[in-house]
Design a protein around this motif. Structure first.
Motif, PDB file in Angstrom:
ATOM      1  N   GLY A  20       1.252  16.303  -0.593  1.00 10.91           N
ATOM      2  CA  GLY A  20       2.621  16.201  -0.078  1.00 10.91           C
ATOM      3  C   GLY A  20       2.860  16.967   1.192  1.00 10.91           C
ATOM      4  O   GLY A  20       3.989  16.992   1.704  1.00 10.91           O
ATOM      5  N   GLY A  21       1.817  17.639   1.724  1.00 10.13           N
ATOM      6  CA  GLY A  21       1.982  18.388   2.955  1.00 10.13           C
ATOM      7  C   GLY A  21       2.529  19.778   2.714  1.00 10.13           C
ATOM      8  O   GLY A  21       2.696  20.243   1.579  1.00 10.13           O
ATOM      9  N   ALA A  22       2.825  20.473   3.807  1.00 12.45           N
ATOM     10  CA  ALA A  22       3.350  21.837   3.730  1.00 12.45           C
ATOM     11  C   ALA A  22       4.870  21.797   3.873  1.00 12.45           C
ATOM     12  O   ALA A  22       5.407  21.852   4.979  1.00 12.45           O
ATOM     13  N   THR A  23       5.565  21.660   2.764  1.00 13.04           N
ATOM     14  CA  THR A  23       7.030  21.634   2.747  1.00 13.04           C
ATOM     15  C   THR A  23       7.527  22.552   1.644  1.00 13.04           C
ATOM     16  O   THR A  23       6.767  22.968   0.754  1.00 13.04           O
ATOM     17  N   TRP A  24       8.826  22.862   1.672  1.00 10.97           N
ATOM     18  CA  TRP A  24       9.411  23.692   0.624  1.00 10.97           C
ATOM     19  C   TRP A  24       9.301  22.991  -0.727  1.00 10.97           C
ATOM     20  O   TRP A  24       9.062  23.630  -1.762  1.00 10.97           O
TER      21      TRP A  24
ATOM     22  N   LEU B 164       5.840  23.400  -2.189  1.00 11.44           N
ATOM     23  CA  LEU B 164       5.661  24.784  -2.638  1.00 11.44           C
ATOM     24  C   LEU B 164       6.366  25.008  -3.970  1.00 11.44           C
ATOM     25  O   LEU B 164       5.806  25.611  -4.900  1.00 11.44           O
ATOM     26  N   ILE B 165       7.594  24.512  -4.077  1.00 10.53           N
ATOM     27  CA  ILE B 165       8.350  24.655  -5.330  1.00 10.53           C
ATOM     28  C   ILE B 165       7.634  23.940  -6.474  1.00 10.53           C
ATOM     29  O   ILE B 165       7.497  24.481  -7.579  1.00 10.53           O
ATOM     30  N   ASN B 166       7.169  22.728  -6.204  1.00 11.18           N
ATOM     31  CA  ASN B 166       6.460  21.979  -7.252  1.00 11.18           C
ATOM     32  C   ASN B 166       5.204  22.710  -7.706  1.00 11.18           C
ATOM     33  O   ASN B 166       4.878  22.751  -8.904  1.00 11.18           O
TER      34      ASN B 166
ATOM     35  N   TRP C 157       0.818  -1.211   0.000  1.00  5.91           N
ATOM     36  CA  TRP C 157       0.000   0.000   0.000  1.00  5.91           C
ATOM     37  C   TRP C 157       0.853   1.263   0.000  1.00  5.91           C
ATOM     38  O   TRP C 157       0.343   2.361  -0.269  1.00  5.91           O
ATOM     39  N   PHE C 158       2.145   1.128   0.309  1.00  2.00           N
ATOM     40  CA  PHE C 158       3.013   2.303   0.438  1.00  2.00           C
ATOM     41  C   PHE C 158       4.302   2.089  -0.349  1.00  2.00           C
ATOM     42  O   PHE C 158       5.392   2.200   0.179  1.00  2.00           O
ATOM     43  N   ASP C 159       4.163   1.781  -1.623  1.00  4.01           N
ATOM     44  CA  ASP C 159       5.327   1.551  -2.463  1.00  4.01           C
ATOM     45  C   ASP C 159       6.042   2.865  -2.694  1.00  4.01           C
ATOM     46  O   ASP C 159       5.481   3.816  -3.237  1.00  4.01           O
ATOM     47  N   CYS C 160       7.308   2.938  -2.327  1.00  3.03           N
ATOM     48  CA  CYS C 160       8.071   4.181  -2.469  1.00  3.03           C
ATOM     49  C   CYS C 160       8.184   4.617  -3.926  1.00  3.03           C
ATOM     50  O   CYS C 160       8.344   5.801  -4.219  1.00  3.03           O
ATOM     51  N   ILE C 161       8.148   3.684  -4.848  1.00  4.20           N
ATOM     52  CA  ILE C 161       8.350   4.007  -6.258  1.00  4.20           C
ATOM     53  C   ILE C 161       7.327   5.028  -6.734  1.00  4.20           C
ATOM     54  O   ILE C 161       7.619   5.888  -7.552  1.00  4.20           O
ATOM     55  N   SER C 162       6.115   4.952  -6.201  1.00  2.46           N
ATOM     56  CA  SER C 162       5.061   5.841  -6.696  1.00  2.46           C
ATOM     57  C   SER C 162       5.099   7.212  -6.056  1.00  2.46           C
ATOM     58  O   SER C 162       4.396   8.098  -6.482  1.00  2.46           O
ATOM     59  N   LYS C 163       5.947   7.389  -5.016  1.00  9.15           N
ATOM     60  CA  LYS C 163       5.865   8.640  -4.274  1.00  9.15           C
ATOM     61  C   LYS C 163       7.162   9.433  -4.220  1.00  9.15           C
ATOM     62  O   LYS C 163       7.151  10.645  -4.222  1.00  9.15           O
ATOM     63  N   ALA C 164       8.296   8.743  -4.091  1.00 12.20           N
ATOM     64  CA  ALA C 164       9.512   9.446  -3.713  1.00 12.20           C
ATOM     65  C   ALA C 164      10.542   9.475  -4.829  1.00 12.20           C
ATOM     66  O   ALA C 164      10.410   8.811  -5.851  1.00 12.20           O
ATOM     67  N   VAL C 165      11.582  10.265  -4.601  1.00  3.98           N
ATOM     68  CA  VAL C 165      12.699  10.324  -5.534  1.00  3.98           C
ATOM     69  C   VAL C 165      13.539   9.059  -5.379  1.00  3.98           C
ATOM     70  O   VAL C 165      13.877   8.651  -4.267  1.00  3.98           O
ATOM     71  N   LEU C 166      13.905   8.393  -6.497  1.00  2.53           N
ATOM     72  CA  LEU C 166      14.628   7.130  -6.436  1.00  2.53           C
ATOM     73  C   LEU C 166      16.124   7.343  -6.607  1.00  2.53           C
ATOM     74  O   LEU C 166      16.571   8.199  -7.355  1.00  2.53           O
ATOM     75  N   THR C 167      16.885   6.515  -5.906  1.00  5.37           N
ATOM     76  CA  THR C 167      18.325   6.498  -6.123  1.00  5.37           C
ATOM     77  C   THR C 167      18.630   5.506  -7.242  1.00  5.37           C
ATOM     78  O   THR C 167      17.748   4.849  -7.775  1.00  5.37           O
TER      79      THR C 167
ATOM     80  N   GLN D 182      10.824  15.266   4.602  1.00  3.54           N
ATOM     81  CA  GLN D 182      11.073  16.690   4.742  1.00  3.54           C
ATOM     82  C   GLN D 182      10.391  17.241   5.971  1.00  3.54           C
ATOM     83  O   GLN D 182       9.308  16.793   6.356  1.00  3.54           O
ATOM     84  N   GLU D 183      11.015  18.229   6.574  1.00  2.00           N
ATOM     85  CA  GLU D 183      10.441  18.866   7.747  1.00  2.00           C
ATOM     86  C   GLU D 183       9.217  19.682   7.336  1.00  2.00           C
ATOM     87  O   GLU D 183       9.253  20.461   6.386  1.00  2.00           O
ATOM     88  N   GLU D 184       8.135  19.491   8.059  1.00  2.76           N
ATOM     89  CA  GLU D 184       6.904  20.215   7.758  1.00  2.76           C
ATOM     90  C   GLU D 184       7.045  21.687   8.149  1.00  2.76           C
ATOM     91  O   GLU D 184       7.601  22.026   9.193  1.00  2.76           O
ATOM     92  N   LEU D 185       6.533  22.551   7.292  1.00  2.00           N
ATOM     93  CA  LEU D 185       6.459  23.973   7.616  1.00  2.00           C
ATOM     94  C   LEU D 185       5.219  24.217   8.460  1.00  2.00           C
ATOM     95  O   LEU D 185       4.277  23.424   8.458  1.00  2.00           O
ATOM     96  N   ASN D 186       5.189  25.338   9.180  1.00  2.00           N
ATOM     97  CA  ASN D 186       3.998  25.719   9.935  1.00  2.00           C
ATOM     98  C   ASN D 186       3.791  27.219   9.823  1.00  2.00           C
ATOM     99  O   ASN D 186       4.505  27.910   9.090  1.00  2.00           O
ATOM    100  N   ILE D 187       2.816  27.727  10.541  1.00  2.00           N
ATOM    101  CA  ILE D 187       2.401  29.122  10.375  1.00  2.00           C
ATOM    102  C   ILE D 187       3.514  30.101  10.715  1.00  2.00           C
ATOM    103  O   ILE D 187       3.512  31.246  10.230  1.00  2.00           O
ATOM    104  N   THR D 188       4.491  29.676  11.522  1.00  3.58           N
ATOM    105  CA  THR D 188       5.602  30.575  11.855  1.00  3.58           C
ATOM    106  C   THR D 188       6.510  30.828  10.657  1.00  3.58           C
ATOM    107  O   THR D 188       7.329  31.748  10.689  1.00  3.58           O
TER     108      THR D 188
END
Length: 744
Positions: free
Chosen positions: A718-722, A725-727, A627-637, A647-653
């Motif tokens: 993907g959540g609130a990360t840099w 935002l870039i994507n 159910w959580f195959d990395c191939i479909s989600k993350a950057v591969l080596t 990645q560290e999540e950003l917040n309102i600060t």
């Protein structure tokens, strides 16, 4: 202490009287010299109380009468008021600068009824209540399965379904669902409760001979069901959480006193008041809408009638529509300008009446159907609704004709609204699927698949500094919404649909190849991914939801990550629709303890955390993690392994830093809406921002704030990360120049 049923004349008289006194206290010269004020407002407290549960529908009619007398005690005052009062109020509003303070508590009381299907539908029509009244029948054992019944034309008919709830389960479901509701959020609020409270009303106390020892036993059993942190969500009187009443108290033996005691107890519930500032003219506007609807013998108005009513109160067309949107949020008025711009429902009766009768066609015995629909539908149409949840528009037109008022309110209007609310979904064959109309399952067997079931569980952290996690049941209204959201998912690469419902081999059977669930709480779906068809079994176990994939582990590794993302997004969308927090998590059934969940806390590192058992649980093979195959989600080596750290999540600060980067990158604030959509915010959220803020810079700031708060579908993007935002910036034509320096 008593409650008065506030009718139109009574409220108008009070407003007029207070306004006259306020105006009289000002010098005549000051009144005549003052300019009209549009923002004259009244600060008042309003308890929005909702009867959330009625756990035994076999109650005698006398109880209903008693309940009415207890909750809406008739006023002893005699009101007489002429039509000219409205204009008098308007004139006084225009000339008075005095802000009124009404100390009384105004309540909207909504009785949801006890039918299970209504419990699933009501959250879509009722905004978050500050106090839910849970009604338990003290004469029934807590674990006795209830005999749900319809009361039609003074007669009682059994539903005859495999319904599951007991008093104990109703109690837990109501309290738990309220625990994850979002706080009441309406404009112009001065004070709002931090969370809804629950008031437990025990009826039929007289049937247990007013046995204090038995009452204490029932009370202690209910208290033992609640985790210590959950007790903050139930009104307590010392050690007691049950307010007992004798249901059939004769008028001459203290019925009025019993009603006053009940009113006093509910009014003493602290922390349930919502204090808001609203223009005084909106009081008169709401009452005027009710009068027009009553005069026309219907519960809805066309928009021109509402605009005309607003004009009599010196409100422009825009002001009137703004008032309607606000009243939609804080009263029982329903106004859907994006879907049915020509209709204003003064109360939800026209909608709920049709839904109630449509459900009753599937539930009650045939001998009662003539009381529900005229003429009685053909047996084949009843079977399609009961067995498959399917009906055609003609069913409404031909058998519920008296419930509509053509040309203003027709079946097509209702169907459009129900589709928008995801209560029903339209099929390609032109009929409609209504999951709540299906029968309940008894004990559905667990499908035999090569992959382990994905569980969706609801958890709540009791306090910020507390490590204890509370398990919650599936929120009321969640499961049918999940199904309709999935069925409405249409992409060229992925289409979700039904197996052929009219094919006999797809009725439930023991042949695993042809197993097919068709229940209101267990359903089988076909999902076509890149022209390959797979089967999903989705089961509501009430403590959690199970998702099964039929196919080999290899096929699951290729497709389950996408399915998991699709299902979790549908759950998030459903949570927003019923106003609950995103407290859902992916999990697996613990191999060591079937009552324990292994909650996925990091799918990239294959980490889980068991909720109950302390022994080490080994969940490492592909039958789980497909159910959580990395191939479909993350950057591969280069060796195709997921090595990227989360990645560290950003917040309102981080908002100021983000705005600084966008300003340096010359990102145009006017394109804020496009960016918000790419970040995962929904169109209705962006429309609200647009209506609340006039400057594009403010809209961009609020859009980013919602993103940092992970509203709507942000997590699915993907959540609130840099990186996200870039994507998102790179997907916007005007954002590409801004994205490059941020990525560096």
């Amino acid at each position: 202490m008593k409650w008065e049923k506030v009718d139109r004349d009574g409220l108008l008289e009070r407003l007029a009287s207070d306004l006259k006194k306020a105006a009289a206290s000002q010098p005549i010269e000051e009144i005549s010299a003052s300019q009209p004020k549009d923002n004259i407002s009244s600060s008042f407290s309003m308890d929005k109380r909702q009867t959330a549960e009625r756990c035994d529908e076999s109650t005698e009619q006398d109880e209903s009468d008693a309940k009415t007398d207890e909750s809406t005690v008739a006023s002893n005052e005699s009101f007489s008021i002429g039509e000219g009062v409205i204009q008098e109020i308007v004139g006084t509003i225009q000339s008075s600068e005095v802000q009124l303070n009404l100390s009384d508590h105004w309540l909207y009381i909504i009785d949801s009824g006890g039918q299970p299907a209504y419990q699933e539908l009501l959250p879509l029509f009722v905004r978050t209540a500050s106090l839910n009244i849970i009604t338990l029948n003290l004469s029934k054992p807590l674990d006795e399965k209830l005999d749900f019944q319809y009361r039609i034309g003074g007669k009682i008919f059994s539903c005859g379904l495999n319904l599951k709830y007991s008093n104990r389960e109703f109690f837990l479901s109501a309290v738990s669902s309220g625990a994850i509701l979002k706080p009441i959020d309406v404009p112009h609020a001065l004070e709002t409760p931090s969370h809804p409270m629950n008031f437990v009303l025990g009826t039929h106390y007289d049937l247990i001979k007013e046995d204090v020892h038995l009452l204490r036993k029932i009370n202690d059993e209910l208290r033992s069901l609640l985790d210590p942190g959950m007790k903050d969500f139930v009104v307590l009187d010392g050690e007691f959480m049950i307010f007992p009443i004798n249901t059939l108290v004769p008028e001459d033996e203290g019925r009025m006193k019993a009603g006053q005691d009940l009113c006093q107890s509910i009014s003493n519930c602290g922390g349930t008041s919502l204090k808001i500032n609203v223009p005084i003219r909106w009081f008169a506007f709401e009452l005027w809408l009710q009068k027009i609807a009553e005069g026309n013998s219907r519960s809805f108005l066309i928009i021109d009638e509402a605009i005309s009513a607003g004009a009599r109160l010196k409100m422009s067309e825009d002001d009137t529509k703004h008032a309607l949107k606000y009243l939609h949020n804080v009263t029982i008025i329903l106004y859907y300008p994006d879907i049915l711009p020509q209709l204003v429902f003064v109360d939800p009766k026209p909608i709920l009446e049709v839904l109630s009768r449509l459900l009753a066609l599937s539930y009650v015995q045939r001998k009662a159907l003539h009381l529900i629909a005229k003429p009685v539908p053909l047996q084949k149409d009843l079977n399609r609704l009961h067995d498959f949840g399917l009906f055609k528009e003609e069913l409404l037109m031909n058998h519920f004709k008296s419930l509509f008022s053509p040309p203003h309110f027709e079946p097509s209007h209702l169907l459009k609204l129900l589709i928008h609310l995801h209560i029903i979904t339209k099929r390609e064959k032109g009929d409609y699927f209504f999951p709540c109309a299906l029968q309940s399952y008894t004990k559905p067997p667990e499908p035999q698949t090569e992959t382990k079931a994905l569980l969706i569980v609801w958890l709540k952290k009791l306090e910020e500094d507390d490590i204890r996690i509370l398990r919650l049941p599936v929120p009321q209204g969640m499961f049918p919404l999940l199904i309709t959201h999935l069925l409405n998912h249409k992409e060229d690469s992925c289409i979700v649909g039904f197996p052929p419902l009219d094919d006999p081999k797809y009725r439930y059977c023991n042949d695993q190849k042809h197993m097919c669930y068709k229940y209101c709480d267990a359903l089988s779906l076909w999902i076509n991914i890149q022209e390959m068809r797979y089967t999903l079994h989705i089961i509501n176990r009430y403590s959690h939801i199970e998702v099964y994939f039929v196919g080999s582990v290899q096929k699951a590794k290729e497709n389950c990550p996408y399915i998991c993302e699709l299902v979790m997004k549908a759950v998030s969308d459903s949570a927003d629709a019923i106003n609950v927090e995103h407290n859902h998590f992916a999990a697996f059934s613990c191999p060591n303890d079937k009552s324990c969940y292994c909650v996925v806390i990091n799918d990239k590192e294959f980490k889980t955390k068991c909720m109950l058992c302390t022994c080490l649980t080994n969940i490492s093979d592909d039958s789980y993690w497909c159910w959580f195959d990395c191939i479909s989600k993350a950057v591969l080596t280069s060796d195709s392994q997921c090595l990227e750290e989360p990645q560290e999540e950003l917040n309102i600060t981080d908002l100021d830093e983000i705005l600084t980067h966008l300003k340096k990158g010359h990102y145009p604030s006017s394109n804020w809406k496009e960016l918000g959509l790419k970040l995962g915010l929904y169109d209705n959220t962006l429309s609200t921002i647009e209506s609340n803020y006039s400057k594009v810079e403010d809209r961009l700031r609020e859009c980013l704030a919602k993103w940092l708060q992970r509203a709507d579908g942000v997590d699915a993007k993907g959540g609130a990360t840099w990186t996200t935002l870039i994507n998102a910036l790179e997907q916007c034509d005007s954002g590409k120049p801004t994205a490059e320096p941020i990525s560096e």
